[in-house]
Design an enzyme around this catalytic site. Structure first.
Site, PDB file in Angstrom:
ATOM      1  N   SER A 156       8.139  -5.045   6.362  1.00  0.00           N
ATOM      2  CA  SER A 156       7.870  -6.158   7.293  1.00  0.00           C
ATOM      3  C   SER A 156       8.839  -7.326   7.124  1.00  0.00           C
ATOM      4  CB  SER A 156       6.435  -6.635   7.100  1.00  0.00           C
ATOM      5  OG  SER A 156       5.583  -5.539   7.100  1.00  0.00           O
ATOM      6  N   ASP A 202       6.289  -4.055  10.673  1.00  0.00           N
ATOM      7  CA  ASP A 202       4.818  -3.990  10.792  1.00  0.00           C
ATOM      8  C   ASP A 202       4.332  -4.190  12.232  1.00  0.00           C
ATOM      9  OD1 ASP A 202       5.562  -6.659  10.717  1.00  0.00           O
ATOM     10  OD2 ASP A 202       4.074  -7.283   9.241  1.00  0.00           O
ATOM     11  N   ARG A 210       0.824  -1.208   0.000  1.00  0.00           N
ATOM     12  CA  ARG A 210       0.000   0.000   0.000  1.00  0.00           C
ATOM     13  C   ARG A 210       0.857   1.256   0.000  1.00  0.00           C
ATOM     14  NH1 ARG A 210      -5.146  -0.153   2.761  1.00  0.00           N
ATOM     15  NH2 ARG A 210      -5.672  -2.312   3.144  1.00  0.00           N
TER      16      ARG A 210
HETATM   17  C1  G6P Z   1      -1.020  -4.988   8.606  1.00  0.00           C
HETATM   18  C2  G6P Z   1       0.075  -4.239   7.930  1.00  0.00           C
HETATM   19  C3  G6P Z   1       0.908  -5.048   7.006  1.00  0.00           C
HETATM   20  C4  G6P Z   1       1.217  -6.337   7.666  1.00  0.00           C
HETATM   21  C5  G6P Z   1      -0.063  -7.064   7.814  1.00  0.00           C
HETATM   22  C6  G6P Z   1       0.064  -8.481   8.166  1.00  0.00           C
HETATM   23  O1  G6P Z   1      -2.205  -4.740   8.024  1.00  0.00           O
HETATM   24  O2  G6P Z   1      -0.373  -3.033   7.377  1.00  0.00           O
HETATM   25  O3  G6P Z   1       2.066  -4.369   6.649  1.00  0.00           O
HETATM   26  O4  G6P Z   1       2.249  -7.037   7.063  1.00  0.00           O
HETATM   27  O5  G6P Z   1      -0.869  -6.401   8.767  1.00  0.00           O
HETATM   28  O6  G6P Z   1      -1.017  -9.092   7.640  1.00  0.00           O
HETATM   29  P1  G6P Z   1      -1.032 -10.000   6.318  1.00  0.00           P
HETATM   30  O7  G6P Z   1      -2.065 -11.004   6.678  1.00  0.00           O
HETATM   31  O8  G6P Z   1      -1.446  -9.145   5.198  1.00  0.00           O
HETATM   32  O9  G6P Z   1       0.307 -10.601   6.180  1.00  0.00           O
HETATM   33  C1  BGC Z   2       9.066 -10.953   9.154  1.00  0.00           C
HETATM   34  C2  BGC Z   2       8.755  -9.938  10.187  1.00  0.00           C
HETATM   35  C3  BGC Z   2       7.315  -9.511  10.085  1.00  0.00           C
HETATM   36  C4  BGC Z   2       6.409 -10.694  10.078  1.00  0.00           C
HETATM   37  C5  BGC Z   2       4.967 -10.319   9.963  1.00  0.00           C
HETATM   38  C6  BGC Z   2       8.064 -12.069   9.180  1.00  0.00           C
HETATM   39  O1  BGC Z   2       8.282 -12.933   8.150  1.00  0.00           O
HETATM   40  O2  BGC Z   2      10.334 -11.479   9.358  1.00  0.00           O
HETATM   41  O3  BGC Z   2       9.600  -8.829  10.090  1.00  0.00           O
HETATM   42  O4  BGC Z   2       7.038  -8.671  11.144  1.00  0.00           O
HETATM   43  O5  BGC Z   2       6.748 -11.559   9.052  1.00  0.00           O
HETATM   44  O6  BGC Z   2       4.665  -9.705   8.769  1.00  0.00           O
END
Ligand code: G6P
Ligand code: BGC
Length: 899
Positions: free
Chosen positions: A585, A639, A521
């Site tokens: 992240s 994140d 995003r």
């Molecule tokens: C949030 C953050 C993302 C994050 C995500 C994890 O919404 O804005 O940056 O990585 O949560 O959730 P997802 O299920 O999309 O991996």
């Molecule tokens: C990453 C982290 C991140 C997590 C959740 C992991 O794979 O190493 O930095 O916070 O995923 O998105």
């Protein structure tokens, strides 16, 4: 009208007018049969409901049979039949033990002495045990262990497939019995694996390859039926999944008066003279034990002008006579013989009339039976939420077998009474084969259950194991925080240079990037005063195709910059340079807020040339390459940190950030004095734990199953992120798929044939795991979800697939809970508190969308950290908002420092 065409012949003993009057009460219109069907449906509902079951006339007894044969039943099983007064014609095999082996039947038939039926139950069962022993001995088989299926055609209350208690049945049996009657059988070890009603045995005897047969019907001395009901409708059993065979015990239908307008004067006469007046009213109109009596009562009325003492004697007209009389070819001759035996010299017309009476009685029986059967199939169709139901009905019993008209009428009327169902009547081969089938199915299911339990048992965690995980993580956290031991720890415990949560005084417009979750995003975040609406966000989602995520790093960062340019153009912001917070992240070693060295890629990312580089620098270089705008990156944020900050804006006690989505990780506020990798003693700093890598040093090896190892080996980063691979959305589906492959291999699923689809990696996504476990999802919908994935499943398959999903997701949630418990306990101990109240800000698709995950995490934390009161607060706006807030704080601090 089920009318009888009465053709006058010549004047005989009975006047035509009398004849019509006498048979009139037996003629049931289609409308009446529809009414009977409706009442049967109501009676069935009462039998199924927990509230009304105990006093229902149609008892609807669960038979603990959950599936019909699938053609894979193998092995040998003994079927013993112990039933009442037999109606079998002499040439048919009378009851006795039967050895069932791959559908081959061998019969040996010791007659059961009549006295045993009415005497002491233990004598009857001792007799049956002896028969069984003699039967087995006669086979001269080396084998000594057998599984036994026992057909017991009386109303039984079952608690399991192999346990019953019986009540005396209408068909003449008086001896009650239990499954424990075998005692010692010499050298044989007999395991009772199933006690079945004869209807069930009949249903199960159907050829599995000729399509589903989910209804059994017996019209013999007595009548009864069974069908595969949706388990959730059988309220007296706990199961809500799959199907359960229900024995209707419909013989008693009408005992509450529901058939009063259908009963004829003959039925009343018969009932009054019976052993059990007022009971089994439906059966008394249909089954072989009573049809002869109905005919006799009609004849008594018709021939009232002639005295024939035999005609007044109960039992003088037998069902065999009636069945023969209805035969078009030889019926009249039999009628003459029977009338003569009753002491009546009969004319041709009398014989013809006698035949009409027998036909009328049989056809009414078929009509009533059809109404009952139509009620069953309509119920099945409705409860399965189908527009059409297709099933075979296995039918057995002498009335059905010996009377061709009976089955034709039954078939035609069911069609008219339940037009939404395609019903095919199939004459069963006797319930002996069915008993063998039940026994085989029961034994197949028991063996499969054992296999399933063994497989899934590997993923079940005892509280002590969860305590061990908690303790291990705590140990790794301590190692990770200390400078000297940091390299030995699998959790990196990375400093973030964030020392405070927002205080509400942040203001301004910020750009934010959010990379690493399901979506990439770009956001414009306007941070204003509370009065002006607090934080307002405009954002755009962009995709990162796998070839970009896994291609050259420069291509990835160019793509990101193009997305920013697109966003700025859309928002009319080209030329503006706003401060930017970058949610990235992945694990980064930071030395300041605006610099982060990528330690490794995780999840689906693997762009080359990035690991070991400062990610902010890579972004700035890409902007330079594009040369048409400037970026002011003030913060790079994980994140977890973004989530903690975002939730902290609303709740100041939010001091932990948790992500359970594509990946998993957590951050928390640690005392600076404990962070040996940094100088400074005062205050706190947010630590990005990077717990996804927990166990990469081997400390969790005891918890990995073969499925986890397979998933790890096939991943982009084998040996890395081992804890994440047990928990997060990116991997759970793969674990499920591997388990399903194993269960298929063991023959517990998909009839042992893996579909090519199941071989496809990554077919199960997180959203699938979430939807398949949704509360209240009918099995039909589970099947539909699996069908959508291209898997062709049976009802049993989908129950098992759901169970696998549950076990895998529960383990993930519990492990995550154990890790959160380690974190909050550390915070509590850091602060020397007896009791800690803390909020955990959470984000991630798995946590948010899975129907039980959040609750299971919280439950585990409650158990493992009883001195912490933990509130879980879901982040609403994603961590991009947190990144912008961090940028805002950084700008405020910078302003102060300049001032
Ligand atoms: C949030 C953050 C993302 C994050 C995500 C994890 O919404 O804005 O940056 O990585 O949560 O959730 P997802 O299920 O999309 O991996
Ligand atoms: C990453 C982290 C991140 C997590 C959740 C992991 O794979 O190493 O930095 O916070 O995923 O998105």
């Amino acid at each position: 009208m089920i009318a009888n065409h009465i053709k006058p012949h010549h004047q005989g003993l009975v006047h035509l007018h009398n004849m019509q009057n006498s048979l009139q009460p037996l003629c049931l219109s289609l409308e009446t049969l529809h009414r009977v069907k409706g009442r049967m449906l109501e009676a069935m509902e009462r039998g199924l409901s927990r509230r009304t079951h105990s006093h229902a006339t149609v008892r609807m007894l669960p038979a603990f049979i959950r599936s019909t044969p699938d053609g894979t039943g193998k092995g040998q099983a003994v079927g013993a039949q112990g039933w009442g007064p037999s109606l079998y014609p002499p040439q048919a095999p009378p009851p006795g033990p039967v050895l069932w082996s791959a559908l081959e039947l061998r019969c040996q038939c010791p007659p059961i002495p009549a006295g045993l039926w009415l005497g002491e139950g233990s004598h009857l069962f001792a007799f049956l045990a002896t028969c069984l022993w003699e039967f087995l001995d006669g086979l001269h088989m080396p084998q000594t262990d057998f599984e036994l299926g026992f057909s017991f055609p009386f109303s039984c209350r079952q608690t399991r497939l192999d346990q019953v208690s019986a009540s005396p049945g209408p068909a003449g049996g008086g001896a009650g019995g239990r499954g424990g009657w075998l005692g010692s059988l010499g050298r044989y070890h007999i395991k009772v694996v199933a006690v079945v009603n004869d209807t069930t045995g009949t249903m199960m005897s159907c050829d599995a390859n000729a399509g589903p047969c989910e209804v059994g019907l017996v019209v013999d001395a007595g009548t009864n039926s069974c069908f595969m009901a949706e388990a959730r409708h059988v309220e007296v059993v706990e199961e809500s999944e799959g199907r359960m065979c229900v024995v209707t015990e419909w013989g008693s239908f009408g005992d509450d008066g529901a058939l009063n307008d259908v009963l004829s004067p003959y039925d009343h006469q018969l009932d009054q003279a019976s052993l059990n007046p007022g009971r089994h009213r439906f059966e008394k109109m249909i089954s072989g034990l009573y049809l002869g009596e109905i005919v006799r009562h009609i004849l008594t009325e018709l021939f009232s002008r002639r005295t024939a003492p035999a005609l007044l004697t109960k039992g003088s007209v037998q069902i065999q006579d009636i069945l023969e009389i209805t035969d078009e070819q030889f019926g009249l001759a039999t009628a003459r013989r029977v009338l003569r035996a009753l002491g009546l010299e009969a004319s041709d017309q009398d014989c013809f009339n006698m035949q009409q009476v027998c036909k009328a009685v049989c056809i009414r029986a078929a009509g009533l039976c059809a109404a009952g059967l139509a009620a069953i199939v309509s119920h099945m169709c409705r409860s399965r939420e189908l527009s059409r139901l297709k099933t075979s009905v296995a039918v057995d019993g002498v009335v059905f077998r010996a009377h061709a008209k009976f089955s034709q009428t039954l078939q035609q009327l069911v069609k008219q009474l339940a037009p939404e169902c395609d019903v095919t009547l199939v004459q069963a081969e006797g319930s002996s084969k069915g008993i063998g089938m039940v026994t085989a199915v029961a034994s197949r299911l028991a063996a499969q259950r054992l296999q399933v339990n063994q497989t899934l048992g590997l993923l079940q965690l005892l509280p002590a194991s969860l305590g061990t995980v908690q303790a291990l993580l705590r140990q790794e956290m301590e190692l990770g925080l200390k400078k000297e031991t940091n390299a030995r720890s699998s959790v990196r415990m990375l400093p973030t240079y964030i020392c405070a949560t927002p205080d509400g005084s942040e203001r301004g417009d910020f750009l934010a990037l959010d990379l690493g979750g399901t979506n990439f995003r770009v956001l414009l975040v306007k941070v204003g005063s509370w009065e002006r609406g607090g934080v307002q966000i405009v954002s755009e989602v962009y995709s990162i195709p796998p070839h970009v995520a896994q291609g050259p790093g420069s291509q990835l960062f160019d793509h990101i910059v193009e997305c920013i340019a697109d966003f700025q153009t859309k928002q009319g912001m080209m030329g503006q340079t706003l401060p930017l917070g970058f949610t990235f992240s992945f694990p980064c070693q930071q030395t300041s807020l605006d610099q982060g060295i990528l330690l490794s890629w995780t999840k689906g990312f693997n762009a080359s040339g990035c690991v070991g580089q400062d990610v902010v620098k890579l972004l700035r270089e890409a902007v330079k390459r594009k040369n048409h705008f400037a970026l002011d990156v003030v913060a790079i944020v994980n994140d977890t940190v973004g989530t903690m900050m975002s939730c902290g804006y609303d709740d100041p006690s939010c001091e932990v950030g948790l992500i359970v989505g594509t990946g998993t990780n957590a951050c928390y506020m640690e005392e600076l004095r404990n962070v040996g990798t940094l100088a400074g003693e005062e205050g706190r700093m947010c630590i990005n734990m990077e717990w996804g890598a927990f166990g990469d040093n081997g400390c969790l090896d005891a918890f990995f199953t073969p499925f986890d190892r397979q998933v790890d080996e096939a991943s982009l980063n084998p040996g890395r992120q081992r804890f994440e691979k047990l928990i997060s959305g990116m991997y759970l589906g793969e674990i499920v798929r591997r388990i399903l492959l194993e269960l298929t291999d063991k023959g517990c699923l998909f009839r042992g044939h893996p579909s090519p689809k199941l071989q496809t990696p990554d077919i199960f996504q997180t959203k699938f795991l979430s939807s398949i476990e949704s509360d209240g999802l009918a099995l039909r919908q589970v099947c539909a979800i699996l069908e959508e994935l291209g898997l062709h499943v049976s009802c049993e398959d989908s129950v098992l697939v759901r169970e696998v999903c549950q076990v895998v997701a529960r383990r993930a949630a519990q492990l995550c809970g154990a890790a959160v418990a380690a974190v909050v306990e550390k915070i509590r101990e850091n602060r020397g508190l007896e009791q800690l109240a803390v909020t955990v800000g959470v984000d991630g698709t798995l946590y948010k969308l899975h129907p039980h995950f959040a609750q299971q995490v919280q439950e585990t934390v409650r158990q493992l950290a009883p001195c912490c009161s933990v509130t879980f607060l879901q982040s609403e706006d994603g961590s991009g908002k947190g990144a912008a807030l961090i940028a805002a704080v950084a700008c405020r601090v910078a302003r102060h420092q300049r001032a």
